[in-house]
Design a protein around this motif. Structure first.
Motif, PDB file in Angstrom:
ATOM      1  N   GLU A  98      12.174  24.416  11.473  1.00 44.34           N
ATOM      2  CA  GLU A  98      12.771  24.806  12.648  1.00 44.34           C
ATOM      3  C   GLU A  98      11.440  24.390  13.491  1.00 44.34           C
ATOM      4  N   HIS A  99      12.282  24.152  14.924  1.00 39.60           N
ATOM      5  CA  HIS A  99      11.311  23.614  16.007  1.00 39.60           C
ATOM      6  C   HIS A  99      10.398  24.856  16.048  1.00 39.60           C
ATOM      7  N   GLY A 100       9.004  24.598  16.240  1.00 41.39           N
ATOM      8  CA  GLY A 100       8.018  25.690  16.320  1.00 41.39           C
ATOM      9  C   GLY A 100       6.651  25.438  15.877  1.00 41.39           C
ATOM     10  N   PHE A 101       5.870  26.564  15.920  1.00 42.18           N
ATOM     11  CA  PHE A 101       4.317  26.216  15.341  1.00 42.18           C
ATOM     12  C   PHE A 101       4.220  26.751  13.895  1.00 42.18           C
ATOM     13  N   VAL A 102       3.434  26.082  13.234  1.00 45.33           N
ATOM     14  CA  VAL A 102       2.959  26.630  11.918  1.00 45.33           C
ATOM     15  C   VAL A 102       1.444  26.536  11.701  1.00 45.33           C
ATOM     16  N   ARG A 103       0.839  27.758  11.192  1.00 44.12           N
ATOM     17  CA  ARG A 103      -0.751  27.486  10.764  1.00 44.12           C
ATOM     18  C   ARG A 103      -0.707  27.166   9.468  1.00 44.12           C
ATOM     19  N   TYR A 104      -1.342  25.928   9.256  1.00 43.94           N
ATOM     20  CA  TYR A 104      -1.752  25.429   7.886  1.00 43.94           C
ATOM     21  C   TYR A 104      -3.095  24.962   7.737  1.00 43.94           C
ATOM     22  N   ASP A 105      -3.800  25.520   6.848  1.00 43.37           N
ATOM     23  CA  ASP A 105      -5.227  25.387   6.471  1.00 43.37           C
ATOM     24  C   ASP A 105      -6.255  25.428   7.726  1.00 43.37           C
ATOM     25  N   GLY A 106      -5.756  26.515   8.687  1.00 45.71           N
ATOM     26  CA  GLY A 106      -6.569  26.802   9.632  1.00 45.71           C
ATOM     27  C   GLY A 106      -6.386  26.017  10.881  1.00 45.71           C
ATOM     28  N   THR A 107      -5.450  25.054  10.777  1.00 43.55           N
ATOM     29  CA  THR A 107      -4.805  24.214  11.897  1.00 43.55           C
ATOM     30  C   THR A 107      -3.420  24.497  12.342  1.00 43.55           C
ATOM     31  N   THR A 108      -3.121  24.731  13.551  1.00 44.24           N
ATOM     32  CA  THR A 108      -1.920  24.956  14.130  1.00 44.24           C
ATOM     33  C   THR A 108      -1.208  23.492  14.458  1.00 44.24           C
TER      34      THR A 108
END
Length: 132
Positions: free
Chosen positions: A75-85
């Protein structure tokens, strides 16, 4: 078979081609880019995504073009992955209008051709019975 019969037969073939060339239901694409999330944004962790969503997310982060036909699991939005947003954007392509209109148009054209051919054959049979 005269020219009108050939034209009606071609109309049937054209209708089938139009029907078969209709795009599938909308195709979706995923784009991912690094972004700062607003303070009030809901930032999900990568591990909270389902397996399919994780796969598509990683492919998008790696720069692959990610297109798929089934409804998006991301979905549209934000995900934190390996310390990066990252900001996720999901877009629909090849509008559903074409996916609905082309099959109906193809069926109508093919149906018109079939009705025309059957009607002409029936008319010939009736006229042949009158003269015979």
């Amino acid at each position: 078979m005269d020219r009108v019969d050939v034209a009606l037969a071609l109309l049937v073939v054209f209708g089938v081609v139009v029907f078969l060339s209709a795009p599938p239901d909308p195709q979706y694409s995923v784009s991912v880019r690094q972004a700062s999330a607003p303070a009030d944004a809901d930032v999900r962790s990568f591990s909270a995504l389902g397996a399919d969503a994780q796969d598509r997310f990683v492919r998008a982060v790696d720069g692959e073009s990610v297109r798929f036909g089934d409804p998006p699991t991301l979905e549209h939005g934000f995900v934190r992955y390996d310390g990066t947003t990252y900001r996720i954007s999901v877009s629909a392509h090849e509008g559903p209008v074409l996916a609905m209109v082309l099959p109906a148009l193809g069926i109508a054209l093919a149906g018109l051709g079939v009705v025309g051919l059957v009607g002409r054959r029936g008319w010939r049979a009736v006229r042949g019975g009158e003269t015979g």
